[in-house]
Design an enzyme around this catalytic site. Structure first.
Site, mmCIF file in Angstrom:
data_model
loop_
_atom_site.group_PDB
_atom_site.id
_atom_site.type_symbol
_atom_site.label_atom_id
_atom_site.label_comp_id
_atom_site.label_asym_id
_atom_site.label_seq_id
_atom_site.Cartn_x
_atom_site.Cartn_y
_atom_site.Cartn_z
ATOM 1 N N CYS A 32 0.836 -1.218 0.000
ATOM 2 C CA CYS A 32 0.000 0.000 0.000
ATOM 3 C C CYS A 32 0.865 1.260 0.000
ATOM 4 O O CYS A 32 0.467 2.291 -0.543
ATOM 5 C CB CYS A 32 -0.950 0.006 1.189
ATOM 6 S SG CYS A 32 -0.121 -0.142 2.784
ATOM 7 N N HIS A 311 -1.354 1.290 7.450
ATOM 8 C CA HIS A 311 -1.837 1.216 6.071
ATOM 9 C C HIS A 311 -1.689 2.598 5.435
ATOM 10 O O HIS A 311 -1.667 3.608 6.144
ATOM 11 C CB HIS A 311 -3.309 0.787 6.113
ATOM 12 C CG HIS A 311 -3.926 0.557 4.772
ATOM 13 N ND1 HIS A 311 -3.370 -0.273 3.813
ATOM 14 C CD2 HIS A 311 -5.072 1.063 4.214
ATOM 15 C CE1 HIS A 311 -4.144 -0.268 2.739
ATOM 16 N NE2 HIS A 311 -5.182 0.531 2.958
#
Length: 369
Positions: A32, A311
């Site tokens: 990510c 994330h």
């Protein structure tokens, strides 16, 4: 993407140009950090156009030795030439190349998006410089965009240094800082220039980008053990030092230093401070022109409470509309939603989604060539 994809396609409607594409990127196990930065770079329109131009002008790219530049150009071409407006693409070739080339990104552990961006831009610059040198040694002339005509001179006293090469990556992202030191005895100012591709700013609770930039350029007094050796006085003297932006870049990338090493803890801690980043930013601490104005077009957001896990997602502005990219998922959001990523006013908050890397494009006419 399924139903979500058709919902987005409906939302896009006629508000976006026919040629624009909005594709999610597949995650290959904690990639990510890479996906969020690639989305920000794809919607950095001048960079994308020059990369696709580079691809088009190098017809032998498929036969050329693969590198990060060819893989990135190939990925951006893939996205921009899709028949559909929305969907998902797997940036497999790019991620494989990145991992093969740099062991830092080889593991499946959480990586730092800023570290990746920094590595990628410097790697693209190296590749373009090598290609330009190879072309010159083969007797070819480099294209005007790769000549160093507008580049900063290397600041050597004897003046014998050649001007460095300025690639199209430099033309988008490179600015010049000047480090000024004033001797408090003789008032002589010594200035040293240095280039930057992004600015890393210290942050404070309940502050703003403007105040962080002011702190970055604030005057520091050098005294006691930190005295400055003044060439004119030929001795150590008290002095004042400050850093200014001498030449603002076309694309201003600001990295907020949200991860701080805490000695007592023996590890890095995430600072969830509320730092307001405006949609329009005016740079007032520049040397050349005080009215360099910028417009925010992308934000890489860190989600999570610590530096080693979490994330990354990105917010992107395209044709006056904001979109939210979370790996394979893409959705439209209201402009007002951008404010929810400023950070937390309290030290402990359930909101862990904080703006980490900001991308601004210069909107004033001066100096945007």
């Amino acid at each position: 993407m399924g139903a979500a994809g058709s919902k987005l396609e409906k939302a896009l409607g006629d508000q976006f140009p026919e040629g624009e594409r909005y594709f999610g990127l597949e995650n290959f196990g904690n990639t990510c950090y890479c996906n969020s930065v690639l989305q920000a770079l794809y919607f950095c329109v001048p960079f994308r156009e020059q990369l696709i131009d580079y691809y088009s002008n190098n017809k032998t790219l498929a036969d050329a030795e693969e590198n990060l530049l060819t893989c990135l150009a190939d990925l951006f071409m893939q996205i921009s030439s899709q028949k559909k407006k929305t969907g998902v693409i797997a940036p497999k070739r790019f991620v494989q190349r990145l991992k093969r080339q740099n062991e830092i990104f080889r593991s499946y552990m959480h990586q730092d998006a800023h570290e990746f961006l920094n590595y990628l831009l410097n790697e693209l610059v190296d590749i373009l410089e090598k290609e330009s040198r190879a072309a010159k040694s083969d007797g070819e002339t480099s294209s005007p965009s790769e000549k160093g005509a507008n580049g900063p001179m290397s600041n050597h006293a004897n003046g014998t240094q050649k001007e460095p090469l300025v690639t199209w990556v430099h033309k988008n992202f490179q600015g010049i800082l000047t480090n000024e030191t004033r001797c408090l005895r003789c008032e002589t100012v010594t200035a040293r220039d240095e280039t930057f591709l992004d600015l890393s700013l210290d942050i404070e609770q309940n502050s703003s980008i403007t105040s962080c930039l002011k702190n970055f350029s604030s005057t520091e007094t050098l005294n006691a053990e930190d005295k400055f050796f003044c060439d004119k006085c030929c001795s150590l003297q008290e002095a004042q030092k400050r850093m200014k932006i001498k030449k603002p870049p076309h694309i201003l990338v600001i990295h907020l230093k949200r991860f701080k090493y805490i000695e007592q803890l023996g590890r890095y801690k995430k600072l969830s401070y509320r730092v307001v980043f405006p949609l329009e930013l005016k740079l007032s601490n520049t040397v050349e022109d005080a009215d360099a104005e910028y417009s925010l077009f992308a934000v890489v957001v860190h989600v999570g409470s610590g530096p080693n896990h979490g994330h990354y997602v990105s917010l992107v502005k395209s044709h006056n509309h904001w979109l939210f990219f979370d790996d394979e998922n893409v959705e439209m959001i209201d402009e007002s939603a951008v404010q929810t990523f400023f950070g937390s006013a309290q030290e402990y908050s359930s909101n862990t989604d904080h703006g980490y890397i900001l991308f601004y494009e210069r909107i004033t006419a001066a100096g945007t060539s």
